[in-house]
Design an enzyme around this catalytic site. Structure first.
Site, short mmCIF file in Angstrom:
data_model
loop_
_atom_site.label_atom_id
_atom_site.label_comp_id
_atom_site.label_asym_id
_atom_site.label_seq_id
_atom_site.Cartn_x
_atom_site.Cartn_y
_atom_site.Cartn_z
N ASP A 9 -7.63 13.05 -6.14
CA ASP A 9 -7.42 12.71 -4.73
C ASP A 9 -6.75 13.89 -4.03
OD1 ASP A 9 -6.98 11.00 -2.37
OD2 ASP A 9 -4.89 11.12 -2.98
N ASP B 293 -6.47 4.75 -3.60
CA ASP B 293 -6.91 5.25 -4.90
C ASP B 293 -6.94 4.16 -5.97
OD1 ASP B 293 -6.99 7.83 -3.81
OD2 ASP B 293 -4.88 8.14 -4.25
N ASP C 56 -2.60 8.80 -5.91
CA ASP C 56 -1.26 8.29 -5.63
C ASP C 56 -1.24 7.15 -4.63
OD1 ASP C 56 0.29 9.74 -2.82
OD2 ASP C 56 -1.84 9.84 -3.26
#
Length: 707
Positions: A393, A594, A590
């Site tokens: 990410d 996600d 995080d």
């Protein structure tokens, strides 16, 4: 206890951890299914609801069984020394009866559930390690009891009792990591607000629970509050913080007819939102469903020891029976045949086999924890070495989710002057852009003034009277459209980075400069892609941010493949597609957006600085947010996997040779017990190689065994 619904198509799920069970499982009561005996024990210990009776019974069972087993061990140690030679035969025989009296309830208390589980699987034509455990424990106890009544022969009560204690403890540790599915989904649904301000027909506000909202209701969202449900703004404008959903670092400017999501945060304006989706149909509810489905689709990894046990258990039984038939039928020596059969059962007691995987996993997990890496399960440790593709990410993972000033361009004014006036104005704002400008001015040593009559226009800009260096000016800072509304003629802007956010600064009716801001990249992220590539992994960047912001950052950290503008469902779908291509897939993230992707991956790696949800979804958690620990963790897992394979090779190699010797009648059961202990010690020593000299607090330079 899990509140997850049963899996679709009639598939049963564990009432504790919520995982689908398939055809196996443990059923202590009719209609109450557990995926393993460990989940049954853990539920009885940790739940404080209506299961209080179960909790009390389980605690008493473990406490009583452990106490009895320790007593058996202490008495056995006396018999293993030279003390029996100095004791009378009556005293020695009394100790034998004491061992029987203490070990019988210990084996019954702790062994019956394993026997029941083995029988449950056997009725379905399958064998698992519970069958090995039950066979070893009950055969050792049965032979010992026979010898006690007979008054001659060796005793193995300590083997029977302590084997059950150790394995039960292992079951508890294994099951404790299985309940994160239920906690994860509950955590997702708990992210939204509990109440909402609903507009009644007369225009009055009434506070109601979110569950009472219906599609078409109008709700008021004040500054700093969460949007209670998905909807469309009917009046008002504001900057809405959606970073946890979209990955975008900056709040999104929203006005009438713009869509907003339940759980996002209204930063600075009063909004009236008409709800379009509530409950399970809202984005938050859909994300919880995505996580639940991803967890359910990932079938529990079948333990290698269980697969091998399906072949090993029949082999042991056949060998023991063959020993009796061979020596009694062909040689007429039933006593030797019984002795050989007992030696076969004792030497095949799966201590080394049972320790081979969990012991190495425990050591590796402990070492990782000291280095700031939390590996949540043995399955995650087993999957890390198999990773071939890693998705990462952007916002909050490769970046700090913190704005920074990247460029200043003055229009007839020095850059420092433009920044000083803009930062002074923004010092009265709590917006992330304002905080970034003030921080940049202080870093450059610029003196700031004071602000009067400050006013923020949500989603547009700020204005106020700034006093700096003895001068007072009406300063504007914001979007070009905001300045045009205030009568400032737009001016051709400089070539600022397209991936940045531009703030236009003006005073005295003219544009004085432009400021460009962007999300700050983590320094340790720059070498991450190269380190992962050296381990043979493909790396892909995932982001909910726009393409213009994602690609330059990917180039900066050395990642070639980028997927931008991804929703949570898009991220999970990309990972599912990569898994179908072959090879294990990992995800590093995080944020809440996600969580479905972390759950869909074979291994989810979460940053501890992220949300609680991401930490629940992650199979591996980086406690210090240090990205260089990711390749270190993979190297550690590969070393642990080599140790596990060596342990299993030794356990089965030892058992194969020992079984052959026991069958020949040349191996006394007492010597078989000693060999069993030595085999377990080998597995212990080999696993402890993972703790070789080396500073485990410096994961960039791990000292790992060569394997």
């Amino acid at each position: 206890m899990s509140t997850l619904p049963k899996a679709e198509h009639g598939q049963r799920t564990c009432v504790y951890c919520g995982l689908p069970m398939g055809a196996g499982g443990f059923e202590p009561q009719p209609g109450r299914y557990y995926c393993c005996y460990g989940c049954y024990l853990v539920e009885g210990i940790v739940t404080g609801t209506d299961e209080a009776v179960v909790a009390t019974r389980v605690l008493l069972r473990l406490g009583a069984g452990g106490f009895l087993a320790m007593t058996v061990m202490m008495v056995s140690l006396v018999l293993y020394t030279d003390a029996p030679a100095a004791m009378s035969a009556a005293t020695t025989r009394a100790l034998h009866w004491i061992l029987l009296l203490f070990s019988a309830p210990a084996v019954a208390i702790m062994g019956v559930p394993f026997l029941r589980s083995a029988g449950h699987e056997l009725r379905r034509g399958r064998l698992n390690t519970d069958a090995l455990i039950a066979m070893g424990a009950f055969s050792a106890f049965g032979v010992s009891a026979y010898h006690t009544f007979r008054g001659a022969g060796h005793l193995y009560y300590d083997t029977a009792a302590m084997l059950l204690v150790l394995v039960t403890a292992g079951k508890l540790l294994e099951a404790s990591a299985k309940s994160n599915t239920a906690r994860l989904v509950r955590g997702l649904l708990a992210l939204g607000p509990r109440t909402a301000r609903r507009l009644a027909g007369d225009g009055e506000e009434e506070e109601v629970f979110v569950e009472q909202l219906r599609v078409g209701d109008r709700v008021v969202v004040r500054p700093g509050e969460q949007v209670p449900a998905d909807g469309v703004i009917r009046s008002g404008s504001s900057a809405v913080q959606e970073a946890t959903f979209t990955g975008e670092a900056l709040p999104r400017d929203c006005g009438p007819d713009d869509r907003v999501f339940g759980g996002s945060i209204n930063t600075d304006g009063r909004l009236v939102v008409e709800t379009t989706a509530v409950g399970e149909e809202a984005l938050l509810g859909q994300m919880a469903r995505l996580v639940r489905e991803a967890q359910a689709q990932r079938a529990p990894v079948e333990r290698l020891a269980d697969r091998l046990a399906a072949l090993f258990v029949p082999l042991v039984w056949a060998t023991a029976l063959g020993a009796v038939v061979y020596w009694a039928g062909l040689h007429g020596d039933l006593a030797r045949g019984a002795l050989a059969a007992l030696a076969v059962l004792v030497v095949a007691c799966p201590c080394a086999l049972g320790l081979a995987t969990p012991l190495a996993v425990s050591v590796a997990v402990g070492r990782a924890a000291r280095a700031g890496v939390l590996i949540r399960s043995g399955e995650a440790l087993e999957m890390l070495p198999r990773l071939r593709h890693l998705f990462i990410d952007k916002t909050g993972t490769l970046t700090r989710n913190r704005m920074r000033l990247v460029a200043v361009a003055g229009a007839g004014e020095p850059d420092e002057v433009v920044l000083a006036w803009a930062a002074t104005l923004e010092s009265a704002s709590e917006h992330p852009v304002g905080r970034a400008l003030v921080a940049a001015a202080k870093e450059r040593g610029l003196a700031l003034g004071t602000v009067r009559e400050f006013r923020a226009v949500p989603g547009r800009g700020v204005e106020g009277l700034v006093v700096l260096g003895g001068q007072e000016r009406a300063v504007l800072a914001g979007s070009a459209a905001f300045l045009a509304e205030r009568g400032v003629e737009p001016a051709p802007g400089p070539a600022l980075p397209e991936w940045s956010t531009a703030v236009v600064v003006a005073w005295e009716g003219r544009v004085r400069g432009w400021l460009a801001l962007a999300d700050e990249v983590r320094p340790e992220g720059r070498g991450l892609a190269a380190a992962l590539a050296a381990l043979g992994l493909r790396v892909t960047l995932l982001s909910g941010d726009r393409e213009a912001a994602a690609r330059p950052l990917a180039a900066e950290v050395g990642i070639a493949t980028v997927h931008a503008g991804c929703t949570p469902a898009d991220k999970a779908a990309l990972i599912q597609a990569a898994r179908r291509e072959g090879g294990a897939v990992g995800m590093v993230g995080d944020g809440i957006n996600d969580a479905p992707a972390l759950a869909a991956a074979d291994v989810g790696i979460a940053l501890a600085g992220g949300t609680n949800l991401a930490r629940e979804a992650g199979d591996v958690v980086l406690l210090g947010d240090e990205l260089h620990r990711i390749p270190w963790s993979i190297e550690l897992a590969r070393a642990a996997y080599r140790i596990i394979r060596q342990n299993l090779l030794w356990a089965f190699g030892y058992n194969t040779i020992a079984l052959a010797v026991a069958f020949s009648g040349r191996l006394h059961p007492l010597l078989a017990a000693v060999l069993m202990l030595l085999s377990s010690l080998f597995v212990l020593g080999n696993s402890l190689r993972l703790l070789r000299e080396g500073d485990s607090q410096r994961p960039a330079e791990p000292a790992l065994p060569a394997g």
